[in-house]
Scaffold this motif. Structure first.
Motif, PDB file in Angstrom:
ATOM      1  N   SER A 170       0.808  -1.226   0.000  1.00 45.38           N
ATOM      2  CA  SER A 170       0.000   0.000   0.000  1.00 45.38           C
ATOM      3  C   SER A 170       0.835   1.269   0.000  1.00 45.38           C
ATOM      4  N   ARG A 171       1.957   1.255  -0.679  1.00 38.57           N
ATOM      5  CA  ARG A 171       2.810   2.442  -0.727  1.00 38.57           C
ATOM      6  C   ARG A 171       2.950   2.975  -2.151  1.00 38.57           C
ATOM      7  N   SER A 172       2.265   2.392  -3.112  1.00 39.52           N
ATOM      8  CA  SER A 172       2.489   2.771  -4.498  1.00 39.52           C
ATOM      9  C   SER A 172       1.558   3.870  -5.009  1.00 39.52           C
ATOM     10  N   HIS A 173       0.327   3.925  -4.563  1.00 43.87           N
ATOM     11  CA  HIS A 173      -0.597   4.932  -5.070  1.00 43.87           C
ATOM     12  C   HIS A 173      -1.627   5.262  -4.003  1.00 43.87           C
ATOM     13  N   LEU A 174      -2.464   6.260  -4.293  1.00 46.17           N
ATOM     14  CA  LEU A 174      -3.472   6.781  -3.350  1.00 46.17           C
ATOM     15  C   LEU A 174      -2.816   7.250  -2.051  1.00 46.17           C
ATOM     16  N   LEU A 175      -1.732   8.025  -2.192  1.00 46.33           N
ATOM     17  CA  LEU A 175      -0.977   8.459  -1.029  1.00 46.33           C
ATOM     18  C   LEU A 175      -1.506   9.767  -0.439  1.00 46.33           C
ATOM     19  N   GLN A 176      -2.387  10.469  -1.146  1.00 43.94           N
ATOM     20  CA  GLN A 176      -2.882  11.737  -0.630  1.00 43.94           C
ATOM     21  C   GLN A 176      -3.734  11.564   0.614  1.00 43.94           C
ATOM     22  N   LYS A 177      -4.518  10.524   0.653  1.00 41.40           N
ATOM     23  CA  LYS A 177      -5.414  10.334   1.791  1.00 41.40           C
ATOM     24  C   LYS A 177      -4.735   9.698   2.997  1.00 41.40           C
ATOM     25  N   LYS A 178      -3.514   9.182   2.828  1.00 41.87           N
ATOM     26  CA  LYS A 178      -2.790   8.564   3.939  1.00 41.87           C
ATOM     27  C   LYS A 178      -1.991   9.626   4.684  1.00 41.87           C
ATOM     28  N   THR A 179      -1.956   9.496   5.993  1.00 46.28           N
ATOM     29  CA  THR A 179      -1.207  10.457   6.795  1.00 46.28           C
ATOM     30  C   THR A 179       0.290  10.230   6.618  1.00 46.28           C
ATOM     31  N   SER A 180       1.070  11.254   6.917  1.00 51.42           N
ATOM     32  CA  SER A 180       2.520  11.143   6.759  1.00 51.42           C
ATOM     33  C   SER A 180       3.100  10.124   7.725  1.00 51.42           C
ATOM     34  N   ASN A 181       2.496  10.023   8.897  1.00 58.58           N
ATOM     35  CA  ASN A 181       2.960   9.034   9.865  1.00 58.58           C
ATOM     36  C   ASN A 181       2.711   7.618   9.353  1.00 58.58           C
ATOM     37  N   ARG A 182       1.566   7.420   8.738  1.00 59.96           N
ATOM     38  CA  ARG A 182       1.233   6.103   8.178  1.00 59.96           C
ATOM     39  C   ARG A 182       2.167   5.753   7.017  1.00 59.96           C
ATOM     40  N   LYS A 183       2.475   6.741   6.171  1.00 57.02           N
ATOM     41  CA  LYS A 183       3.363   6.508   5.032  1.00 57.02           C
ATOM     42  C   LYS A 183       4.782   6.193   5.501  1.00 57.02           C
ATOM     43  N   GLN A 184       5.199   6.825   6.606  1.00 53.34           N
ATOM     44  CA  GLN A 184       6.514   6.535   7.160  1.00 53.34           C
ATOM     45  C   GLN A 184       6.600   5.083   7.616  1.00 53.34           C
ATOM     46  N   LYS A 185       5.547   4.600   8.253  1.00 57.22           N
ATOM     47  CA  LYS A 185       5.548   3.220   8.738  1.00 57.22           C
ATOM     48  C   LYS A 185       5.494   2.216   7.596  1.00 57.22           C
ATOM     49  N   LEU A 186       4.921   2.616   6.466  1.00 53.33           N
ATOM     50  CA  LEU A 186       4.860   1.714   5.320  1.00 53.33           C
ATOM     51  C   LEU A 186       6.214   1.575   4.633  1.00 53.33           C
ATOM     52  N   LYS A 187       7.152   2.490   4.883  1.00 56.31           N
ATOM     53  CA  LYS A 187       8.492   2.396   4.309  1.00 56.31           C
ATOM     54  C   LYS A 187       9.312   1.281   4.936  1.00 56.31           C
ATOM     55  N   GLN A 188       8.977   0.922   6.166  1.00 48.93           N
ATOM     56  CA  GLN A 188       9.801  -0.004   6.932  1.00 48.93           C
ATOM     57  C   GLN A 188       9.755  -1.419   6.363  1.00 48.93           C
ATOM     58  N   VAL A 189      10.828  -2.138   6.612  1.00 44.99           N
ATOM     59  CA  VAL A 189      10.919  -3.549   6.227  1.00 44.99           C
ATOM     60  C   VAL A 189      10.524  -4.378   7.435  1.00 44.99           C
ATOM     61  N   THR A 190       9.725  -5.417   7.215  1.00 42.14           N
ATOM     62  CA  THR A 190       9.270  -6.248   8.324  1.00 42.14           C
ATOM     63  C   THR A 190       9.631  -7.701   8.077  1.00 42.14           C
ATOM     64  N   CYS A 191       9.590  -8.472   9.136  1.00 48.61           N
ATOM     65  CA  CYS A 191       9.835  -9.911   9.034  1.00 48.61           C
ATOM     66  C   CYS A 191       8.528 -10.618   8.675  1.00 48.61           C
TER      67      CYS A 191
END
Length: 67
Positions: A28-49
């Motif tokens: 969920s980091r590729s498009h429709l980024l206007q409606k997502k908060t900056s904090n949410r977008k920051q968390k989507l950048k992270q790599v997870t296990c």
């Protein structure tokens, strides 16, 4: 014995750590980024296990990559 085939699509998306855990990027980091908060977008950048329950299916699809 035949060679086992690796799933090339999974091989491109997943990395294996030295301890044997699988790492992935969040969705969920590729498009429709206007409606997502900056904090949410920051968390989507992270790599997870990957979850331990799902890791067994990845070891079958990546037989030579996993340890």
């Amino acid at each position: 014995m035949k060679k086992l085939k690796t799933s090339k699509s999974i091989k491109k998306r997943i990395k294996v750590t030295s301890s044997g855990k699988f790492l992935r990027h969040k969705a969920s980091r590729s498009h429709l980024l206007q409606k997502k908060t900056s904090n949410r977008k920051q968390k989507l950048k992270q790599v997870t296990c990957i979850n331990k329950k799902d890791a067994s299916s990845f070891t079958q699809k990546l037989p030579y990559l996993s340890k």
